[in-house]
Scaffold this motif. Sequence first.
Motif, PDB file in Angstrom:
ATOM      1  N   GLY A   1       0.570  -0.953   0.142  1.00  0.00           N
ATOM      2  CA  GLY A   1       0.082   0.343   0.006  1.00  0.00           C
ATOM      3  C   GLY A   1       0.925   1.412  -0.212  1.00  0.00           C
ATOM      4  N   SER A   2       0.437   2.294   0.983  1.00  0.00           N
ATOM      5  CA  SER A   2       0.825   3.974   0.524  1.00  0.00           C
ATOM      6  C   SER A   2       0.954   3.744   1.899  1.00  0.00           C
ATOM      7  CB  SER A   2       0.395   4.991   0.232  1.00  0.00           C
ATOM      8  OG  SER A   2       0.062   4.570  -0.799  1.00  0.00           O
ATOM      9  N   ALA A   3       2.828   4.647   1.885  1.00  0.00           N
ATOM     10  CA  ALA A   3       3.244   5.100   3.664  1.00  0.00           C
ATOM     11  C   ALA A   3       3.138   6.184   3.826  1.00  0.00           C
ATOM     12  CB  ALA A   3       3.638   3.656   4.936  1.00  0.00           C
ATOM     13  N   LEU A   4       3.549   7.353   4.491  1.00  0.00           N
ATOM     14  CA  LEU A   4       3.974   8.684   5.537  1.00  0.00           C
ATOM     15  C   LEU A   4       4.832   8.165   6.424  1.00  0.00           C
ATOM     16  CD1 LEU A   4       2.647  11.896   4.459  1.00  0.00           C
ATOM     17  CD2 LEU A   4       2.706  11.400   6.641  1.00  0.00           C
ATOM     18  N   LEU A   5       6.158   9.026   6.146  1.00  0.00           N
ATOM     19  CA  LEU A   5       7.148   9.346   7.280  1.00  0.00           C
ATOM     20  C   LEU A   5       7.470  10.778   7.661  1.00  0.00           C
ATOM     21  CD1 LEU A   5       8.109   7.715  10.202  1.00  0.00           C
ATOM     22  CD2 LEU A   5      10.142   7.569   8.472  1.00  0.00           C
ATOM     23  N   ARG A   6       6.355  10.823   9.149  1.00  0.00           N
ATOM     24  CA  ARG A   6       7.354  12.293   9.517  1.00  0.00           C
ATOM     25  C   ARG A   6       7.496  12.260  10.979  1.00  0.00           C
ATOM     26  NH1 ARG A   6       1.904  15.930   8.040  1.00  0.00           N
ATOM     27  NH2 ARG A   6       1.729  15.666   6.219  1.00  0.00           N
ATOM     28  N   PRO A   7       8.503  12.609  11.360  1.00  0.00           N
ATOM     29  CA  PRO A   7       8.982  12.908  12.151  1.00  0.00           C
ATOM     30  C   PRO A   7       7.705  12.832  13.410  1.00  0.00           C
ATOM     31  CG  PRO A   7       9.975  14.745  11.217  1.00  0.00           C
ATOM     32  CD  PRO A   7       8.847  14.810  10.867  1.00  0.00           C
ATOM     33  N   GLY A   8       7.965  12.183  14.466  1.00  0.00           N
ATOM     34  CA  GLY A   8       6.972  11.838  15.336  1.00  0.00           C
ATOM     35  C   GLY A   8       5.374  10.584  15.137  1.00  0.00           C
TER      36      GLY A   8
ATOM     37  N   ALA B   1     -11.482  -3.850   4.807  1.00  0.00           N
ATOM     38  CA  ALA B   1     -10.676  -3.785   3.576  1.00  0.00           C
ATOM     39  C   ALA B   1      -9.472  -2.668   2.941  1.00  0.00           C
ATOM     40  CB  ALA B   1     -11.627  -4.739   2.858  1.00  0.00           C
ATOM     41  N   GLN B   2     -10.501  -1.746   3.240  1.00  0.00           N
ATOM     42  CA  GLN B   2      -9.549  -0.347   3.079  1.00  0.00           C
ATOM     43  C   GLN B   2      -9.421   0.878   4.724  1.00  0.00           C
ATOM     44  OE1 GLN B   2      -7.380   0.132   0.635  1.00  0.00           O
ATOM     45  NE2 GLN B   2      -6.759   2.088   1.524  1.00  0.00           N
ATOM     46  N   GLY B   3      -7.907   0.796   4.588  1.00  0.00           N
ATOM     47  CA  GLY B   3      -8.437   1.627   6.133  1.00  0.00           C
ATOM     48  C   GLY B   3      -7.163   2.148   6.235  1.00  0.00           C
ATOM     49  N   ALA B   4      -6.432   3.000   7.090  1.00  0.00           N
ATOM     50  CA  ALA B   4      -5.485   3.670   7.685  1.00  0.00           C
ATOM     51  C   ALA B   4      -4.774   3.692   9.362  1.00  0.00           C
ATOM     52  CB  ALA B   4      -5.733   5.210   7.194  1.00  0.00           C
ATOM     53  N   LEU B   5      -3.553   3.409   8.992  1.00  0.00           N
ATOM     54  CA  LEU B   5      -2.857   3.087  10.852  1.00  0.00           C
ATOM     55  C   LEU B   5      -2.680   4.380  10.330  1.00  0.00           C
ATOM     56  CD1 LEU B   5      -1.863  -0.671  10.172  1.00  0.00           C
ATOM     57  CD2 LEU B   5      -4.420   1.079  11.349  1.00  0.00           C
ATOM     58  N   VAL B   6      -2.751   4.796  11.947  1.00  0.00           N
ATOM     59  CA  VAL B   6      -1.914   6.152  12.572  1.00  0.00           C
ATOM     60  C   VAL B   6      -0.596   6.005  13.031  1.00  0.00           C
ATOM     61  CG1 VAL B   6      -1.174   8.569  12.221  1.00  0.00           C
ATOM     62  CG2 VAL B   6      -3.055   7.639  10.939  1.00  0.00           C
ATOM     63  N   PHE B   7       0.731   6.028  13.448  1.00  0.00           N
ATOM     64  CA  PHE B   7       1.482   5.439  14.426  1.00  0.00           C
ATOM     65  C   PHE B   7       2.349   7.045  15.118  1.00  0.00           C
ATOM     66  CE2 PHE B   7       0.629   1.895  12.303  1.00  0.00           C
ATOM     67  CZ  PHE B   7       0.773   1.089  13.242  1.00  0.00           C
ATOM     68  N   LEU B   8       1.296   7.462  16.422  1.00  0.00           N
ATOM     69  CA  LEU B   8       2.003   8.701  16.741  1.00  0.00           C
ATOM     70  C   LEU B   8       2.995   8.819  18.187  1.00  0.00           C
ATOM     71  CD1 LEU B   8      -1.053  10.699  17.055  1.00  0.00           C
ATOM     72  CD2 LEU B   8       0.889  11.101  15.379  1.00  0.00           C
ATOM     73  N   ASP B   9       4.206   9.064  17.607  1.00  0.00           N
ATOM     74  CA  ASP B   9       5.193   8.955  19.228  1.00  0.00           C
ATOM     75  C   ASP B   9       4.462   9.513  20.380  1.00  0.00           C
ATOM     76  OD1 ASP B   9       7.378   9.491  21.284  1.00  0.00           O
ATOM     77  OD2 ASP B   9       8.411   8.850  19.931  1.00  0.00           O
ATOM     78  N   PRO B  10       3.861   8.432  21.690  1.00  0.00           N
ATOM     79  CA  PRO B  10       3.180   8.715  22.825  1.00  0.00           C
ATOM     80  C   PRO B  10       4.302  10.086  23.623  1.00  0.00           C
ATOM     81  CG  PRO B  10       4.581   6.795  22.741  1.00  0.00           C
ATOM     82  CD  PRO B  10       4.522   7.099  21.663  1.00  0.00           C
TER      83      PRO B  10
ATOM     84  N   VAL C   1     -13.069  12.806  14.448  1.00  0.00           N
ATOM     85  CA  VAL C   1     -13.209  12.171  12.718  1.00  0.00           C
ATOM     86  C   VAL C   1     -12.671  11.885  11.565  1.00  0.00           C
ATOM     87  CG1 VAL C   1     -15.411  12.456  11.645  1.00  0.00           C
ATOM     88  CG2 VAL C   1     -16.342  12.770  13.776  1.00  0.00           C
ATOM     89  N   LEU C   2     -12.576  11.574  11.166  1.00  0.00           N
ATOM     90  CA  LEU C   2     -11.457  11.463   9.283  1.00  0.00           C
ATOM     91  C   LEU C   2     -11.462  10.970   8.511  1.00  0.00           C
ATOM     92  CD1 LEU C   2      -7.884  10.021  11.360  1.00  0.00           C
ATOM     93  CD2 LEU C   2      -8.718  12.684  11.487  1.00  0.00           C
TER      94      LEU C   2
ATOM     95  N   GLU D   1     -10.413   9.218  -0.775  1.00  0.00           N
ATOM     96  CA  GLU D   1     -10.998  10.125  -0.907  1.00  0.00           C
ATOM     97  C   GLU D   1      -9.809  11.262  -0.548  1.00  0.00           C
ATOM     98  OE1 GLU D   1     -12.962   8.793   0.735  1.00  0.00           O
ATOM     99  OE2 GLU D   1     -14.337   7.750  -0.958  1.00  0.00           O
ATOM    100  N   ARG D   2      -9.040  11.085  -0.071  1.00  0.00           N
ATOM    101  CA  ARG D   2      -7.750  12.519   0.514  1.00  0.00           C
ATOM    102  C   ARG D   2      -6.666  11.622   0.715  1.00  0.00           C
ATOM    103  NH1 ARG D   2      -9.125  14.870   6.153  1.00  0.00           N
ATOM    104  NH2 ARG D   2      -7.898  16.050   5.124  1.00  0.00           N
ATOM    105  N   PRO D   3      -5.291  12.428   0.192  1.00  0.00           N
ATOM    106  CA  PRO D   3      -4.078  11.594   0.135  1.00  0.00           C
ATOM    107  C   PRO D   3      -3.792  11.477   1.886  1.00  0.00           C
ATOM    108  CG  PRO D   3      -4.016  13.882  -0.877  1.00  0.00           C
ATOM    109  CD  PRO D   3      -5.250  13.892   0.022  1.00  0.00           C
ATOM    110  N   LEU D   4      -2.811  10.297   1.929  1.00  0.00           N
ATOM    111  CA  LEU D   4      -2.578  10.068   3.242  1.00  0.00           C
ATOM    112  C   LEU D   4      -1.917  11.263   4.303  1.00  0.00           C
ATOM    113  CD1 LEU D   4      -2.577   7.736   5.232  1.00  0.00           C
ATOM    114  CD2 LEU D   4      -0.370   7.082   4.381  1.00  0.00           C
ATOM    115  N   GLY D   5      -1.025  11.924   3.183  1.00  0.00           N
ATOM    116  CA  GLY D   5      -1.092  13.238   4.045  1.00  0.00           C
ATOM    117  C   GLY D   5      -1.737  14.125   4.132  1.00  0.00           C
ATOM    118  N   ALA D   6      -2.551  14.518   3.843  1.00  0.00           N
ATOM    119  CA  ALA D   6      -3.684  15.256   4.926  1.00  0.00           C
ATOM    120  C   ALA D   6      -4.465  14.716   5.647  1.00  0.00           C
ATOM    121  CB  ALA D   6      -4.954  15.636   3.425  1.00  0.00           C
ATOM    122  N   VAL D   7      -4.679  13.582   5.774  1.00  0.00           N
ATOM    123  CA  VAL D   7      -5.278  12.527   6.686  1.00  0.00           C
ATOM    124  C   VAL D   7      -4.619  12.855   8.054  1.00  0.00           C
ATOM    125  CG1 VAL D   7      -6.052  10.708   7.744  1.00  0.00           C
ATOM    126  CG2 VAL D   7      -6.385  11.356   4.983  1.00  0.00           C
ATOM    127  N   VAL D   8      -2.659  13.301   7.710  1.00  0.00           N
ATOM    128  CA  VAL D   8      -2.439  12.956   8.669  1.00  0.00           C
ATOM    129  C   VAL D   8      -2.900  14.962   9.114  1.00  0.00           C
ATOM    130  CG1 VAL D   8       0.286  12.876   9.812  1.00  0.00           C
ATOM    131  CG2 VAL D   8      -0.845  11.043   8.308  1.00  0.00           C
TER     132      VAL D   8
END
Length: 247
Positions: A8-15, A73-82, A104-105, A110-117
Amino acid sequence: MTEQPWEGSALLRPGALAFTGTIGVTDPHAHHAVQIMTAPTVMTIVDGNDARHRGTTVIVPADATHRIDTGAAQGALVFLDPESTAGRAAHHRSIHHGWTSGPVLSHTRERPLGAVVTDLISQLTPVPAGPVPQRHPAVSAALDLLATPTGPGAVRGTEVAAQVGISASRLTHLFTDEVGIPLRRYVLWRRLHIAITRVQAGDDLTGAAHAAGFADSAHLSRTCRDTFGLPPSLLSRHIRWDIDTRV
Protein backbone atom coordinates in the motif's frame (compact mmCIF):
# COMPACT_ATOMS: atom_id res chain seq x y z
CA MET A 1 2.40 -11.49 15.98
CA THR A 2 0.75 -12.80 12.85
CA GLU A 3 2.28 -10.97 9.90
CA GLN A 4 0.09 -9.55 7.18
CA PRO A 5 1.39 -8.67 3.73
CA TRP A 6 2.17 -4.98 3.78
CA GLU A 7 1.30 -3.51 0.41
CA GLY A 8 0.00 0.00 0.00
CA SER A 9 1.12 3.54 0.72
CA ALA A 10 2.90 4.89 3.78
CA LEU A 11 4.05 8.24 5.09
CA LEU A 12 6.76 9.03 7.60
CA ARG A 13 7.10 12.33 9.44
CA PRO A 14 9.00 13.05 12.65
CA GLY A 15 6.71 11.64 15.34
CA ALA A 16 4.20 10.05 12.96
CA LEU A 17 4.04 7.00 10.70
CA ALA A 18 0.93 6.30 8.63
CA PHE A 19 -0.14 3.45 6.36
CA THR A 20 -3.14 3.02 4.11
CA GLY A 21 -4.27 -0.33 2.79
CA THR A 22 -5.78 -3.49 4.23
CA ILE A 23 -6.07 -3.60 8.04
CA GLY A 24 -5.61 -7.28 8.84
CA VAL A 25 -6.21 -9.34 11.97
CA THR A 26 -3.33 -9.80 14.43
CA ASP A 27 -2.32 -11.83 17.45
CA PRO A 28 -2.13 -10.03 20.84
CA HIS A 29 0.78 -7.61 20.93
CA ALA A 30 1.82 -4.22 22.30
CA HIS A 31 3.95 -1.35 21.02
CA HIS A 32 5.12 2.01 22.31
CA ALA A 33 3.47 4.22 19.67
CA VAL A 34 -0.14 5.31 20.07
CA GLN A 35 -2.07 3.66 17.23
CA ILE A 36 -5.08 5.28 15.55
CA MET A 37 -7.08 3.22 13.06
CA THR A 38 -9.79 4.57 10.80
CA ALA A 39 -11.89 2.82 8.16
CA PRO A 40 -15.29 3.21 6.46
CA THR A 41 -16.45 -0.04 8.09
CA VAL A 42 -16.58 -1.02 11.76
CA MET A 43 -13.45 -2.63 13.20
CA THR A 44 -13.17 -4.67 16.40
CA ILE A 45 -10.11 -4.37 18.65
CA VAL A 46 -9.76 -6.61 21.73
CA ASP A 47 -7.66 -5.30 24.61
CA GLY A 48 -5.60 -7.19 27.17
CA ASN A 49 -8.64 -7.64 29.43
CA ASP A 50 -10.67 -9.15 26.56
CA ALA A 51 -12.86 -6.03 26.30
CA ARG A 52 -14.01 -5.41 22.73
CA HIS A 53 -13.79 -1.95 21.18
CA ARG A 54 -15.88 -1.51 18.03
CA GLY A 55 -15.90 1.55 15.78
CA THR A 56 -14.76 3.14 12.56
CA THR A 57 -12.03 5.01 14.47
CA VAL A 58 -10.15 3.32 17.30
CA ILE A 59 -7.26 4.68 19.41
CA VAL A 60 -4.97 2.11 21.05
CA PRO A 61 -3.00 3.79 23.86
CA ALA A 62 0.76 3.43 24.20
CA ASP A 63 2.09 0.05 25.42
CA ALA A 64 -1.42 -1.49 25.62
CA THR A 65 -1.82 -5.15 24.76
CA HIS A 66 -4.37 -5.58 21.98
CA ARG A 67 -5.28 -7.57 18.91
CA ILE A 68 -7.24 -6.69 15.79
CA ASP A 69 -10.17 -9.11 15.70
CA THR A 70 -12.02 -7.56 12.75
CA GLY A 71 -10.06 -5.35 10.39
CA ALA A 72 -11.06 -3.59 7.19
CA ALA A 73 -10.54 -4.11 3.48
CA GLN A 74 -9.32 -0.54 3.23
CA GLY A 75 -8.38 1.85 5.98
CA ALA A 76 -5.57 3.85 7.54
CA LEU A 77 -3.26 3.30 10.50
CA VAL A 78 -1.49 6.26 12.10
CA PHE A 79 1.19 5.70 14.73
CA LEU A 80 2.09 8.69 16.91
CA ASP A 81 5.07 8.95 19.23
CA PRO A 82 3.55 9.00 22.75
CA GLU A 83 6.04 11.66 23.81
CA SER A 84 4.96 14.04 21.03
CA THR A 85 2.28 16.65 21.63
CA ALA A 86 -0.25 14.90 19.37
CA GLY A 87 0.66 11.47 20.73
CA ARG A 88 0.12 12.55 24.34
CA ALA A 89 -3.25 14.03 23.41
CA ALA A 90 -4.35 10.82 21.64
CA HIS A 91 -3.16 8.64 24.51
CA HIS A 92 -4.99 10.81 27.04
CA ARG A 93 -8.18 10.69 24.97
CA SER A 94 -8.15 6.89 24.71
CA ILE A 95 -7.41 6.41 28.42
CA HIS A 96 -9.99 8.89 29.73
CA HIS A 97 -12.69 8.81 27.06
CA GLY A 98 -12.43 5.34 25.57
CA TRP A 99 -10.71 3.67 22.65
CA THR A 100 -13.48 4.62 20.22
CA SER A 101 -13.40 8.34 21.08
CA GLY A 102 -11.08 9.20 18.22
CA PRO A 103 -11.32 12.19 15.85
CA VAL A 104 -13.61 11.94 12.81
CA LEU A 105 -11.35 11.44 9.79
CA SER A 106 -12.17 11.34 6.10
CA HIS A 107 -11.34 8.04 4.46
CA THR A 108 -8.04 8.00 2.58
CA ARG A 109 -9.62 6.93 -0.72
CA GLU A 110 -10.87 10.50 -1.04
CA ARG A 111 -7.86 12.28 0.46
CA PRO A 112 -4.08 11.94 0.31
CA LEU A 113 -2.57 10.18 3.32
CA GLY A 114 -0.59 13.29 4.22
CA ALA A 115 -3.79 15.31 4.48
CA VAL A 116 -5.31 12.70 6.79
CA VAL A 117 -2.28 12.88 9.11
CA THR A 118 -2.28 16.67 9.09
CA ASP A 119 -6.01 16.72 9.87
CA LEU A 120 -5.56 14.19 12.68
CA ILE A 121 -2.78 16.17 14.34
CA SER A 122 -4.69 19.46 14.01
CA GLN A 123 -7.75 17.88 15.66
CA LEU A 124 -5.67 16.51 18.51
CA THR A 125 -3.58 19.65 19.00
CA PRO A 126 -5.33 22.74 17.60
CA VAL A 127 -2.95 25.55 16.70
CA PRO A 128 -3.70 28.77 18.64
CA ALA A 129 -4.73 31.77 16.58
CA GLY A 130 -2.16 34.45 15.94
CA PRO A 131 1.29 34.64 14.37
CA VAL A 132 3.54 31.60 14.59
CA PRO A 133 6.45 32.37 16.93
CA GLN A 134 9.94 32.10 15.50
CA ARG A 135 12.06 29.17 16.60
CA HIS A 136 15.02 29.65 18.86
CA PRO A 137 18.22 29.77 16.77
CA ALA A 138 19.63 26.76 18.65
CA VAL A 139 16.58 24.65 17.76
CA SER A 140 16.85 25.64 14.09
CA ALA A 141 20.56 24.82 14.16
CA ALA A 142 19.88 21.43 15.77
CA LEU A 143 17.29 20.60 13.11
CA ASP A 144 19.75 21.54 10.38
CA LEU A 145 22.42 19.39 11.98
CA LEU A 146 20.13 16.38 12.29
CA ALA A 147 18.98 16.72 8.68
CA THR A 148 22.32 15.46 7.40
CA PRO A 149 22.26 11.74 6.44
CA THR A 150 25.22 10.85 8.67
CA GLY A 151 24.11 12.77 11.79
CA PRO A 152 21.25 11.00 13.54
CA GLY A 153 22.81 7.56 13.67
CA ALA A 154 25.90 8.63 15.60
CA VAL A 155 25.19 11.90 17.38
CA ARG A 156 23.81 12.16 20.91
CA GLY A 157 21.71 14.93 22.41
CA THR A 158 24.64 16.22 24.46
CA GLU A 159 26.76 16.37 21.30
CA VAL A 160 24.05 18.25 19.41
CA ALA A 161 23.80 20.75 22.25
CA ALA A 162 27.56 21.27 22.27
CA GLN A 163 27.62 21.85 18.51
CA VAL A 164 24.84 24.45 18.62
CA GLY A 165 26.34 26.23 21.63
CA ILE A 166 23.73 25.65 24.32
CA SER A 167 23.39 23.41 27.38
CA ALA A 168 21.81 19.99 26.89
CA SER A 169 19.04 20.69 29.40
CA ARG A 170 18.16 24.03 27.77
CA LEU A 171 18.13 22.50 24.28
CA THR A 172 15.97 19.60 25.47
CA HIS A 173 13.40 22.01 26.90
CA LEU A 174 13.37 24.30 23.87
CA PHE A 175 13.27 21.44 21.36
CA THR A 176 10.33 19.71 23.03
CA ASP A 177 8.41 22.96 23.39
CA GLU A 178 8.97 24.22 19.83
CA VAL A 179 9.11 20.99 17.79
CA GLY A 180 6.55 19.02 19.78
CA ILE A 181 8.70 15.94 20.34
CA PRO A 182 11.73 15.38 22.62
CA LEU A 183 15.13 15.58 20.97
CA ARG A 184 16.08 11.97 21.71
CA ARG A 185 12.82 10.73 20.18
CA TYR A 186 13.31 12.97 17.16
CA VAL A 187 16.73 11.39 16.62
CA LEU A 188 15.12 7.91 16.60
CA TRP A 189 12.56 8.99 14.00
CA ARG A 190 15.33 10.48 11.87
CA ARG A 191 17.21 7.18 12.01
CA LEU A 192 14.09 5.32 10.86
CA HIS A 193 13.75 7.92 8.11
CA ILE A 194 17.29 7.21 6.93
CA ALA A 195 16.78 3.42 7.05
CA ILE A 196 13.57 3.56 5.01
CA THR A 197 15.12 5.95 2.50
CA ARG A 198 18.08 3.61 2.00
CA VAL A 199 15.84 0.56 1.55
CA GLN A 200 13.80 2.46 -1.03
CA ALA A 201 17.06 3.31 -2.81
CA GLY A 202 17.96 -0.38 -3.07
CA ASP A 203 19.96 -1.21 0.09
CA ASP A 204 19.28 -4.43 1.95
CA LEU A 205 18.17 -4.24 5.60
CA THR A 206 21.72 -4.68 6.89
CA GLY A 207 23.09 -1.82 4.80
CA ALA A 208 20.15 0.40 5.67
CA ALA A 209 20.50 -0.38 9.37
CA HIS A 210 24.20 0.50 9.43
CA ALA A 211 23.62 3.71 7.45
CA ALA A 212 21.03 4.79 10.01
CA GLY A 213 23.20 4.03 13.04
CA PHE A 214 21.58 0.76 14.14
CA ALA A 215 23.90 -2.06 15.23
CA ASP A 216 22.53 -4.47 12.61
CA SER A 217 19.32 -5.44 10.81
CA ALA A 218 18.06 -7.26 13.92
CA HIS A 219 18.38 -4.03 15.93
CA LEU A 220 16.43 -2.15 13.25
CA SER A 221 13.75 -4.86 13.17
CA ARG A 222 13.40 -4.83 16.98
CA THR A 223 13.01 -1.06 16.93
CA CYS A 224 10.21 -1.32 14.35
CA ARG A 225 8.41 -3.97 16.40
CA ASP A 226 8.90 -2.27 19.76
CA THR A 227 7.78 1.11 18.44
CA PHE A 228 5.01 0.17 16.02
CA GLY A 229 4.38 -3.56 16.50
CA LEU A 230 5.13 -3.93 12.79
CA PRO A 231 7.30 -6.52 11.02
CA PRO A 232 10.46 -5.72 9.04
CA SER A 233 8.43 -6.12 5.83
CA LEU A 234 7.12 -2.63 6.63
CA LEU A 235 10.40 -1.43 5.10
CA SER A 236 9.77 -3.38 1.90
CA ARG A 237 10.04 -1.69 -1.47
CA HIS A 238 6.52 -3.03 -2.15
CA ILE A 239 5.23 -0.06 -0.12
CA ARG A 240 5.05 3.36 -1.75
CA TRP A 241 6.69 5.67 0.79
CA ASP A 242 6.28 9.40 1.22
CA ILE A 243 9.16 10.62 3.39
CA ASP A 244 8.35 14.00 4.90
CA THR A 245 10.87 15.80 7.12
CA ARG A 246 8.59 18.70 8.12
CA VAL A 247 8.14 19.41 11.83
